[in-house]
Design an enzyme around this catalytic site. Structure first.
Site, PDB file in Angstrom:
ATOM      1  N   VAL A  43     -25.473  -0.562 -10.164  1.00  0.00           N
ATOM      2  CA  VAL A  43     -26.059   0.478  -9.312  1.00  0.00           C
ATOM      3  C   VAL A  43     -26.170   1.803 -10.060  1.00  0.00           C
ATOM      4  CG1 VAL A  43     -25.225  -0.616  -7.192  1.00  0.00           C
ATOM      5  CG2 VAL A  43     -23.785   1.083  -8.337  1.00  0.00           C
ATOM      6  N   ASP A  44     -25.986   1.745 -11.392  1.00  0.00           N
ATOM      7  CA  ASP A  44     -25.897   2.988 -12.171  1.00  0.00           C
ATOM      8  C   ASP A  44     -27.234   3.545 -12.644  1.00  0.00           C
ATOM      9  OD1 ASP A  44     -26.515   1.327 -14.458  1.00  0.00           O
ATOM     10  OD2 ASP A  44     -24.377   0.883 -14.680  1.00  0.00           O
ATOM     11  N   HIS A  85     -28.143  -4.751  -5.907  1.00  0.00           N
ATOM     12  CA  HIS A  85     -27.110  -4.104  -5.098  1.00  0.00           C
ATOM     13  C   HIS A  85     -27.427  -2.644  -4.810  1.00  0.00           C
ATOM     14  CE1 HIS A  85     -24.194  -7.394  -6.736  1.00  0.00           C
ATOM     15  NE2 HIS A  85     -24.972  -7.833  -5.775  1.00  0.00           N
ATOM     16  N   ALA A 129     -21.813  -5.736 -14.705  1.00  0.00           N
ATOM     17  CA  ALA A 129     -21.044  -4.543 -15.052  1.00  0.00           C
ATOM     18  C   ALA A 129     -20.720  -4.455 -16.537  1.00  0.00           C
ATOM     19  CB  ALA A 129     -19.750  -4.507 -14.242  1.00  0.00           C
ATOM     20  N   CYS A 152     -29.165   7.242   5.311  1.00  0.00           N
ATOM     21  CA  CYS A 152     -28.562   7.354   6.632  1.00  0.00           C
ATOM     22  C   CYS A 152     -28.469   5.965   7.249  1.00  0.00           C
ATOM     23  CB  CYS A 152     -29.394   8.273   7.522  1.00  0.00           C
ATOM     24  SG  CYS A 152     -28.789   8.363   9.233  1.00  0.00           S
ATOM     25  N   SER A 195     -19.918 -12.033 -14.563  1.00  0.00           N
ATOM     26  CA  SER A 195     -19.021 -13.177 -14.413  1.00  0.00           C
ATOM     27  C   SER A 195     -19.732 -14.373 -13.782  1.00  0.00           C
ATOM     28  CB  SER A 195     -17.827 -12.781 -13.536  1.00  0.00           C
ATOM     29  OG  SER A 195     -18.267 -12.435 -12.225  1.00  0.00           O
ATOM     30  N   ILE A 212     -20.962  -7.060 -26.246  1.00  0.00           N
ATOM     31  CA  ILE A 212     -22.339  -6.898 -25.759  1.00  0.00           C
ATOM     32  C   ILE A 212     -23.091  -5.824 -26.533  1.00  0.00           C
ATOM     33  CG2 ILE A 212     -23.703  -6.129 -23.753  1.00  0.00           C
ATOM     34  CD1 ILE A 212     -21.543  -7.511 -21.999  1.00  0.00           C
TER      35      ILE A 212
END
Length: 252
Positions: free
Chosen positions: A98-99, A116, A17, A124, A191, A233
């Protein structure tokens, strides 16, 4: 011309993240992370609760509607990863995010393993039909608080791996193969606490990769790392990847 072939290092990048916070997407486990600020939010992405509680599903769709993830744009770190790949260096991205920002920045989709899943699609839970998230959110905006699958009427969810779900075994198997084959393994913005993704760093080191960790907070794998970078970063990763690219060109 020499018959010897020049070896270009395989660079594997495990992104968490932290690589996307400069794009306006909050992390989850950092000091200001979502799970620390709102522990109740975990219920919205916990599979069993989601499947059995219509109110949780309605709140989940509101969360998706309000999320910054679909409106976010890649930042300098994402662009540096794509730039390294375009330079001819073999690059594979293994992401916990997931972006979809790695792909938007220019990384070929086939070179990005989304551990992920993706927030840019819905699926569905019954017939597994997939469609775009934007279409589902348009239905929510039009008044469908908990839109059902158009194919079978089943419950829809984002095409992400919720708490309580297993990772896609094919994606995980490929990620393991990349970690074991990597010459350089960079864990950035993660992390390294969530398994099995975190174990990929140790696996890479065990197979001889140069392990570099770029993260603001300490991780359980820092002692294994050849280099630990605590700098932001957005500046540290581009500088590191540009250096790797220059080194690869010098030997190419």
């Amino acid at each position: 011309m020499s018959s010897e072939t020049t070896h270009r290092p395989l660079v594997a990048i495990l992104s968490g993240a932290g690589i996307s916070t400069d794009s306006g997407i909050p992390d989850y486990r950092g000091p200001q992370g979502l799970w620390r600020r709102d522990p109740e939010a975990e219920k919205l992405v916990t599979y069993d609760i989601y499947m059995t509680d219509p109110e949780i599903r309605r709140r989940s769709w509101q969360m998706r509607r309000d999320s910054e993830a679909l409106r976010a744009r890649p930042n300098g770190a994402h662009e540096a990863v794509a730039r390294l790949e375009r330079s001819g260096v073999p690059v594979r991205v293994i992401t916990q995010n997931v972006d979809g920002l790695h792909q938007i920045a220019g990384m070929p989709a086939r070179k990005v393993l989304e551990l992920h899943g993706t927030a840019r699609a819905v699926e569905c839970t019954h017939c597994r039909a997939r469609s775009g998230m934007e279409e589902a959110l348009e239905r929510v905006a039009a008044g469908e608080a908990d839109p059902a699958c158009r194919e079978c009427g089943g419950i829809l969810k984002s095409a992400t791996v919720m708490f309580g779900e297993n990772l896609d075994p094919e994606v995980l198997t490929e990620a393991v193969a990349v970690a074991q084959a990597a010459d350089i393994f960079i864990a950035v913005g993660t992390s390294l606490q969530v398994q099995p993704a975190a174990s990929l760093a140790g696996m890479a080191a065990e197979h001889g990769a140069r392990l570099i960790i770029v993260n603001a907070e300490p991780t359980p794998y820092d002692e294994l790392a050849d280099e630990v970078v605590r700098e932001p970063i957005g500046t540290a990763l581009p500088a590191l990847l540009d250096q790797i690219g220059e080194g690869a060109r010098a030997t190419g």
